[in-house]
Design a protein around this motif. Sequence first.
Motif, short mmCIF file in Angstrom:
data_model
loop_
_atom_site.label_atom_id
_atom_site.label_comp_id
_atom_site.label_asym_id
_atom_site.label_seq_id
_atom_site.Cartn_x
_atom_site.Cartn_y
_atom_site.Cartn_z
N GLN A 149 1.96 62.16 -68.01
CA GLN A 149 1.16 61.69 -66.89
C GLN A 149 -0.22 62.34 -66.87
OE1 GLN A 149 3.34 62.29 -63.25
NE2 GLN A 149 4.48 60.38 -63.48
N VAL A 329 -0.65 52.11 -63.63
CA VAL A 329 0.76 51.77 -63.87
C VAL A 329 1.31 52.60 -65.02
CG1 VAL A 329 2.34 49.95 -64.63
CG2 VAL A 329 0.56 49.44 -62.94
N VAL A 332 1.94 56.24 -64.05
CA VAL A 332 3.11 56.43 -63.18
C VAL A 332 4.41 56.40 -63.98
CG1 VAL A 332 4.44 55.38 -61.30
CG2 VAL A 332 1.96 55.56 -61.11
N VAL A 333 4.51 55.55 -64.98
CA VAL A 333 5.80 55.32 -65.64
C VAL A 333 5.96 56.02 -66.99
CG1 VAL A 333 6.00 53.08 -64.51
CG2 VAL A 333 5.06 53.19 -66.82
N ARG A 336 8.73 58.52 -67.39
CA ARG A 336 10.06 57.98 -67.09
C ARG A 336 10.53 57.03 -68.19
NH1 ARG A 336 9.55 55.87 -61.00
NH2 ARG A 336 7.33 55.95 -61.47
N LEU A 337 9.64 56.14 -68.63
CA LEU A 337 10.01 55.17 -69.67
C LEU A 337 9.87 55.74 -71.07
CD1 LEU A 337 8.44 51.84 -68.35
CD2 LEU A 337 10.79 52.65 -68.13
N LEU A 342 6.44 51.81 -73.95
CA LEU A 342 5.15 51.31 -73.49
C LEU A 342 4.32 50.79 -74.66
CD1 LEU A 342 4.15 53.93 -70.77
CD2 LEU A 342 4.80 51.55 -70.42
#
Length: 472
Positions: A149, A329, A332-333, A336-337, A342
């Motif tokens: 992040q 976006v 943020v992810v 986590r992903l 991505l």
Amino acid sequence: MVVVRMMVWATATMNLVPRFLFPAFGGLLFGYDIGATSSATISIQSPSQSGITWYDLDSVEIGLLTSGSLYGALIGSVLAFNVADFLGRRRELLVAALMYLGGALITAFAPNYPVLVIGRLVFGIGIGLAMHAAPMYIAETAPTPIRGQLISLKEFFIVIGIVAGYTLGSLLVDTVAGWRYMFGISSPVAVIMGFGMWWLPASPRWLLLRAIQGKGDLQNLKDTAISSLCRLQGPTFHDSASQQVDEIMAELSYIGVENEVTFVEMFRGKCRKALVISAGLVLFQQITGQPSVLYYAASILQSAGFSLAADATRVSILLGVFKLIMTGVAVVVVDRLGRRPLLLGGVSGIVISLFLLGSYYIFLDNAAVLAVVGLLLYVGCYQISFGPMGWLMIAEIFPLRLRGRGLSIAVLVNFAANSLVTFAFSPLKDLLGAGILFYIFCAIAVASLVFIYFIVPETKGLTLEEIEAKCL
């Protein structure tokens, strides 16, 4: 217990803000230069608004003015290869801030065209150094769970800079000598960046690398690393700082970083794999058409009947805001992903968008809505994949003793590919046509998808030392 953990997390987060903020200003200034330059070139050529007598610039002079910072960034990348490990991440960012400040002031007060170009080159050197050192500093000081992040937020700051550049450029384009203000606005941000980096401590991992390689007193460097870690993480982590330093030292000793990497060794073993991954990502980041697709943004939106398309500057602001949202976006992810989902998902979207754009210009010239969908899909997918993930991966993937020089090569490849695509786009468009060119970009994007699937590892949740041990 839950409340205590939340308080500890909140304290840690508050201490993360300045650590990220000041290095990220390097990306903000890079983005601002991208956004402001287009309006500045319009302002400087205006007989009535330029405020100078040498406004009658030819296409070559305008091209050099526009790309001057890019060539400076190439110079900065070469300099970083030679001085990065000696200076360290913090001092390299200090030098970058000085280059930003000097370049902005030289450009803003330039009495003639040659001085203007010199200012652009100096500012570009700052870009090259900042884009090299900022991801390293953030990566080496960020907690593993949110490292993705924080590094991705640097891309977010680049896009904020682009939007700010477009916006301020549109406001100042009709001001007498507005181009001087556009370039000069960078100077106070550079000052803030410089003071911020002066206040922040050196990267603990860089200090420990110096200690293990015998480039200073071992105990003194270790104590300084503990002090830096305490300053970076706040008083809550004082008790564990010494243990963290011991763990990093043990991992560095285990993977072997005692000797400096030689030039030949950079192309062997782990070093070669890291170079292939990083150089491949930043190369595909550029040669899948990123600078070129936006070239057609205004005409695509205009053909679709959007009234804002009559004003290219406002269209740029609109796309910039959309880029900002999609980058948010990704930020943020990402932790986590993971990086690979991505990249694979975003680049798959890029393939589809380039196919739609190519088809529009060859077969479906009456389906303007299709072109708008392709354009927005491309921008959105790029901003959740190649945009932030490319810079994130090159900051994570290199072994510590190679990180300074290796990342400088990756940054050099990035800016060289950017300049090549920018230079070659117009003649290739005239030779092949826009549709065929977008199909070529589409084929390259498919190749990049294969490269990511088979070559690029997942680094989510791993420390930098674990990445070196497990992924290379």
